[in-house]
Design a protein around this motif. Structure first.
Motif, PDB file in Angstrom:
ATOM      1  N   LEU A 131      16.364  25.246  25.132  1.00  0.00           N
ATOM      2  CA  LEU A 131      15.809  25.965  23.982  1.00  0.00           C
ATOM      3  C   LEU A 131      14.357  26.355  24.208  1.00  0.00           C
ATOM      4  O   LEU A 131      13.915  27.431  23.792  1.00  0.00           O
ATOM      5  CB  LEU A 131      15.934  25.104  22.720  1.00  0.00           C
ATOM      6  CG  LEU A 131      17.254  25.190  21.956  1.00  0.00           C
ATOM      7  CD1 LEU A 131      17.249  24.239  20.772  1.00  0.00           C
ATOM      8  CD2 LEU A 131      17.534  26.610  21.487  1.00  0.00           C
ATOM      9  N   ALA A 132      13.575  25.479  24.860  1.00  0.00           N
ATOM     10  CA  ALA A 132      12.170  25.797  25.112  1.00  0.00           C
ATOM     11  C   ALA A 132      12.048  27.026  26.008  1.00  0.00           C
ATOM     12  O   ALA A 132      11.203  27.896  25.789  1.00  0.00           O
ATOM     13  CB  ALA A 132      11.471  24.599  25.754  1.00  0.00           C
ATOM     14  N   LEU A 133      12.896  27.132  27.018  1.00  0.00           N
ATOM     15  CA  LEU A 133      12.847  28.284  27.905  1.00  0.00           C
ATOM     16  C   LEU A 133      13.353  29.546  27.216  1.00  0.00           C
ATOM     17  O   LEU A 133      12.906  30.652  27.540  1.00  0.00           O
ATOM     18  CB  LEU A 133      13.659  28.000  29.173  1.00  0.00           C
ATOM     19  CG  LEU A 133      12.968  27.051  30.164  1.00  0.00           C
ATOM     20  CD1 LEU A 133      13.924  26.638  31.277  1.00  0.00           C
ATOM     21  CD2 LEU A 133      11.725  27.686  30.751  1.00  0.00           C
ATOM     22  N   ILE A 134      14.270  29.409  26.266  1.00  0.00           N
ATOM     23  CA  ILE A 134      14.695  30.572  25.484  1.00  0.00           C
ATOM     24  C   ILE A 134      13.513  31.131  24.706  1.00  0.00           C
ATOM     25  O   ILE A 134      13.308  32.345  24.619  1.00  0.00           O
ATOM     26  CB  ILE A 134      15.864  30.204  24.546  1.00  0.00           C
ATOM     27  CG1 ILE A 134      17.162  30.068  25.346  1.00  0.00           C
ATOM     28  CG2 ILE A 134      16.044  31.262  23.452  1.00  0.00           C
ATOM     29  CD1 ILE A 134      18.347  29.602  24.535  1.00  0.00           C
ATOM     30  N   ARG A 135      12.705  30.241  24.120  1.00  0.00           N
ATOM     31  CA  ARG A 135      11.505  30.691  23.411  1.00  0.00           C
ATOM     32  C   ARG A 135      10.542  31.393  24.370  1.00  0.00           C
ATOM     33  O   ARG A 135       9.865  32.360  24.020  1.00  0.00           O
ATOM     34  CB  ARG A 135      10.825  29.496  22.747  1.00  0.00           C
ATOM     35  CG  ARG A 135       9.510  29.821  22.013  1.00  0.00           C
ATOM     36  CD  ARG A 135       9.748  30.797  20.855  1.00  0.00           C
ATOM     37  NE  ARG A 135       8.506  31.137  20.180  1.00  0.00           N
ATOM     38  CZ  ARG A 135       8.047  30.530  19.095  1.00  0.00           C
ATOM     39  NH1 ARG A 135       8.729  29.529  18.558  1.00  0.00           N
ATOM     40  NH2 ARG A 135       6.924  30.906  18.538  1.00  0.00           N
ATOM     41  N   ASN A 136      10.492  30.924  25.594  1.00  0.00           N
ATOM     42  CA  ASN A 136       9.614  31.523  26.592  1.00  0.00           C
ATOM     43  C   ASN A 136      10.135  32.878  27.068  1.00  0.00           C
ATOM     44  O   ASN A 136       9.356  33.782  27.366  1.00  0.00           O
ATOM     45  CB  ASN A 136       9.488  30.578  27.785  1.00  0.00           C
ATOM     46  CG  ASN A 136       8.431  31.033  28.772  1.00  0.00           C
ATOM     47  OD1 ASN A 136       7.345  31.439  28.386  1.00  0.00           O
ATOM     48  ND2 ASN A 136       8.759  30.967  30.049  1.00  0.00           N
ATOM     49  N   LEU A 137      11.450  33.021  27.103  1.00  0.00           N
ATOM     50  CA  LEU A 137      12.055  34.251  27.600  1.00  0.00           C
ATOM     51  C   LEU A 137      12.108  35.354  26.556  1.00  0.00           C
ATOM     52  O   LEU A 137      11.981  36.536  26.884  1.00  0.00           O
ATOM     53  CB  LEU A 137      13.483  33.961  28.099  1.00  0.00           C
ATOM     54  CG  LEU A 137      13.625  33.186  29.406  1.00  0.00           C
ATOM     55  CD1 LEU A 137      15.051  32.701  29.581  1.00  0.00           C
ATOM     56  CD2 LEU A 137      13.203  34.048  30.588  1.00  0.00           C
ATOM     57  N   PHE A 138      12.303  34.990  25.293  1.00  0.00           N
ATOM     58  CA  PHE A 138      12.539  35.978  24.241  1.00  0.00           C
ATOM     59  C   PHE A 138      11.476  35.849  23.156  1.00  0.00           C
ATOM     60  O   PHE A 138      11.497  34.904  22.361  1.00  0.00           O
ATOM     61  CB  PHE A 138      13.933  35.799  23.635  1.00  0.00           C
ATOM     62  CG  PHE A 138      15.044  35.985  24.624  1.00  0.00           C
ATOM     63  CD1 PHE A 138      15.553  37.243  24.900  1.00  0.00           C
ATOM     64  CD2 PHE A 138      15.577  34.898  25.303  1.00  0.00           C
ATOM     65  CE1 PHE A 138      16.571  37.415  25.821  1.00  0.00           C
ATOM     66  CE2 PHE A 138      16.599  35.059  26.222  1.00  0.00           C
ATOM     67  CZ  PHE A 138      17.094  36.324  26.489  1.00  0.00           C
ATOM     68  N   HIS A 139      10.560  36.808  23.116  1.00  0.00           N
ATOM     69  CA  HIS A 139       9.485  36.767  22.131  1.00  0.00           C
ATOM     70  C   HIS A 139       9.819  37.589  20.880  1.00  0.00           C
ATOM     71  O   HIS A 139       9.242  37.349  19.822  1.00  0.00           O
ATOM     72  CB  HIS A 139       8.184  37.267  22.760  1.00  0.00           C
ATOM     73  CG  HIS A 139       7.748  36.446  23.935  1.00  0.00           C
ATOM     74  ND1 HIS A 139       7.187  35.208  23.797  1.00  0.00           N
ATOM     75  CD2 HIS A 139       7.843  36.680  25.278  1.00  0.00           C
ATOM     76  CE1 HIS A 139       6.918  34.706  24.991  1.00  0.00           C
ATOM     77  NE2 HIS A 139       7.320  35.571  25.905  1.00  0.00           N
ATOM     78  N   VAL A 389      15.709  28.474  13.232  1.00  0.00           N
ATOM     79  CA  VAL A 389      14.647  28.059  12.307  1.00  0.00           C
ATOM     80  C   VAL A 389      13.691  27.093  12.996  1.00  0.00           C
ATOM     81  O   VAL A 389      12.463  27.190  12.862  1.00  0.00           O
ATOM     82  CB  VAL A 389      15.244  27.411  11.039  1.00  0.00           C
ATOM     83  CG1 VAL A 389      14.167  26.694  10.227  1.00  0.00           C
ATOM     84  CG2 VAL A 389      15.920  28.474  10.182  1.00  0.00           C
ATOM     85  N   ILE A 390      14.244  26.133  13.722  1.00  0.00           N
ATOM     86  CA  ILE A 390      13.405  25.133  14.396  1.00  0.00           C
ATOM     87  C   ILE A 390      12.479  25.805  15.401  1.00  0.00           C
ATOM     88  O   ILE A 390      11.288  25.480  15.487  1.00  0.00           O
ATOM     89  CB  ILE A 390      14.293  24.071  15.075  1.00  0.00           C
ATOM     90  CG1 ILE A 390      14.921  23.166  14.006  1.00  0.00           C
ATOM     91  CG2 ILE A 390      13.498  23.240  16.067  1.00  0.00           C
ATOM     92  CD1 ILE A 390      16.007  22.261  14.522  1.00  0.00           C
ATOM     93  N   LEU A 391      12.974  26.772  16.158  1.00  0.00           N
ATOM     94  CA  LEU A 391      12.130  27.461  17.127  1.00  0.00           C
ATOM     95  C   LEU A 391      11.083  28.344  16.462  1.00  0.00           C
ATOM     96  O   LEU A 391       9.936  28.425  16.916  1.00  0.00           O
ATOM     97  CB  LEU A 391      12.995  28.308  18.059  1.00  0.00           C
ATOM     98  CG  LEU A 391      13.750  27.589  19.178  1.00  0.00           C
ATOM     99  CD1 LEU A 391      14.492  28.604  20.028  1.00  0.00           C
ATOM    100  CD2 LEU A 391      12.808  26.778  20.046  1.00  0.00           C
TER     101      LEU A 391
END
Length: 510
Positions: A131-139, A389-391
């Motif tokens: 999930l952390a890398l998803i946040r990094n990949l998709f802004h 929501v958490i992200l």
């Protein structure tokens, strides 16, 4: 744990279609864990027959993985901040595959429990990074919602692939083969991930505090162990001591995080009502579902006499519903509201579990299949939106911490669900009255009863199996009722805690 996920701190930015290819690697990691969790349920009757574990050992085989992973997620998320999330993900995937071999060839209940615990250590390295890398990949928020939906849908697909592939393997090979299917997935993940995944880490994370790591692990394991033992055997001094030790360790962990300049987990995250509400919803949902799901495969095989592959197909509606709902969840939450989608999904799951309280030994599949479909749809909507929501409820630099908390809630809920609801099933089952000469092993588990019946005269064996199966069904329906109550309570809590929450910017509006 203060994570830095902004592009400036990534060693390789991903642009264009490359980010979607990188997402495919991340969802492979999720698939790996989901498949492993689901095949265990199908393999349980065979493990019971081959390793002859006691009822308590069988529960430990089912839940020690979640105990360990819940206790280490925050710590491993922090480690990823320091050495790099890509590196931790790939090392964890390789370890997950290697330890799967140990699971496959375990020859005693004790070794199986140890192997599952070690698999939990490896699993804890995988989950926070995804999930952390998803946040990094998709802004872009809408792209991120779709990515999270694909992430959740893949996890649900794993619950479908696991039983079907596992059922096929169990009909043609020995039970250890269901763990060896992790190896090709791991190999693809590592080989492709080396090329496609960007590296990201916190440039100034502070020291990795081993005392905090120890407090987190001891606290989680101590508390969940106490709950499991109390539910199965009632209160005892050893159980109380374990619970108090775990509670004290968790209290020490929280106090230490509040005083550290760079904590493993920033406790201020919980001040955000949307974040806290989503985490609580996840924990309660998994708690209400996991114990029931753990025993459902045994019901389909040992009570209704389905073959493993057929039992896997019977559970398919839940996964199909979850995949479809996961892909539509972000759009539904934006059109209606976050709380409507989450609370509505949880209420649907609760009502579906309530419908399962009326099942018997010979219940037809339409009721079971329909209930599983509703469970899948409701859970798919809820889990996908709460993950989003958490992200979106925290700044980008704290996404790693948010991901670890989210996964901790999921795994803690699974451990508590198997402990509490599983103990309800086991407790009711142990009290059945069998014919004269019923071996003690028959009261430990339904698999033990099936094995014991094989050495008895046909009339006695038939009476034993009928009594044992009815007791198992009685325990299962009681657990379904408790799970339904938990899910309906989670729906009510989500309705209030997620008021005003939106996906576009993660900001609460009055």
């Amino acid at each position: 744990m203060t994570s830095t996920l902004q592009p400036a701190h990534s060693t390789g930015a991903v642009k264009g279609p490359g980010r979607w290819l990188a997402l495919s690697v991340l969802v492979l990691a999720v698939l790996l864990v989901a498949v492993d969790a689901t095949v265990l349920g199908l393999a349980t009757p065979y493990i019971s027959e081959d390793l002859a574990p006691s009822g308590t050992q069988l529960l430990w085989i089912g839940d020690v993985y979640s105990f360990v992973i819940a206790g280490l997620l925050v710590s491993m998320g922090s480690l990823g901040d320091r050495i790099g999330r890509k590196r931790l993900l790939l090392v964890g995937a390789a370890a997950f595959g290697a330890i799967s071999v140990l699971n496959a060839y375990a020859h005693t209940p004790e070794l199986m429990i140890l192997a599952r615990a070690l698999l939990g250590v490896a699993g804890a390295t995988l989950m926070p990074a995804t999930l952390a890398l998803i946040r990094n990949l998709f802004h872009d928020p809408r792209e991120r919602s779709l990515a999270v939906g694909i992430w959740g849908a893949t996890a649900s697909a794993g619950t479908a692939v696991g039983p079907i592939v596992g059922g096929f393997l169990l009909e043609h090979f020995w039970w250890g083969s269901v763990f060896l299917i992790n190896l090709p997935v791991m190999a693809v993940l590592v080989v492709v991930g080396v090329k496609l995944l960007p590296e990201s880490r916190n440039p100034d994370p502070g020291p990795w505090d081993l005392l905090s790591v120890t407090l987190s692990l001891v606290g989680m394991v101590g508390v969940v162990y106490a709950v499991k033992e109390a539910a199965a055997h009632g209160f005892a001094w050893a159980t109380l001591a374990a619970g108090l030790l775990g509670a004290a360790a968790l209290y020490g962990f929280v106090r230490r995080q509040l005083t550290m300049p760079k904590p493993l987990l920033d406790m201020r995250l919980f001040r955000n009502r949307g974040f806290s509400g989503a985490v609580l919803a996840d924990l309660l949902t998994v708690l209400g579902l996991s114990g029931l799901v753990f025993f459902l495969s045994q019901y389909l095989q040992l009570v209704q006499g389905r073959r493993p592959f057929e039992a896997g197909l019977a559970e398919l509606p839940a996964a199909v519903g979850a995949v479809v709902a996961g892909l539509l969840a972000g759009r539904a939450a934006r059109r209606f509201s976050v709380r409507a989608v989450v609370a509505g999904g949880l209420a649907a799951v609760g009502l579906a579990l309530a419908a399962l309280t009326v099942i018997g030994q010979n219940t037809g599949y339409p009721l079971i299949g329909a209930a599983l479909l509703v469970v899948g749809v409701g859970a798919g909507f809820s889990f996908t939106v709460t993950a989003d929501v958490i992200l979106s409820s925290v700044p980008g630099e704290q996404a790693g911490a948010a991901s670890a908390v989210s996964e901790t809630a999921y795994e803690l809920g699974a451990a508590l669900g198997i402990a509490v609801l599983g103990s309800i099933v086991t407790g009711v089952y142990r009290d059945f009255t069998g014919p004269a000469g019923t071996p003690a092993a028959a009261h430990e588990s339904l698999g033990g009863a099936v094995e014991a019946a094989a050495g008895l005269p046909s009339r006695t064996a038939e009476t034993l199996l009928d009594s044992a199966r009815q007791a198992f069904v009685d325990g299962l329906t009681l657990a379904a009722g408790v799970g339904a109550a938990v899910l309906l309570a989670a729906a009510a809590a989500s309705w209030f805690l997620l008021r005003g929450q939106r996906l576009e910017d993660g900001v609460e509006h009055p």
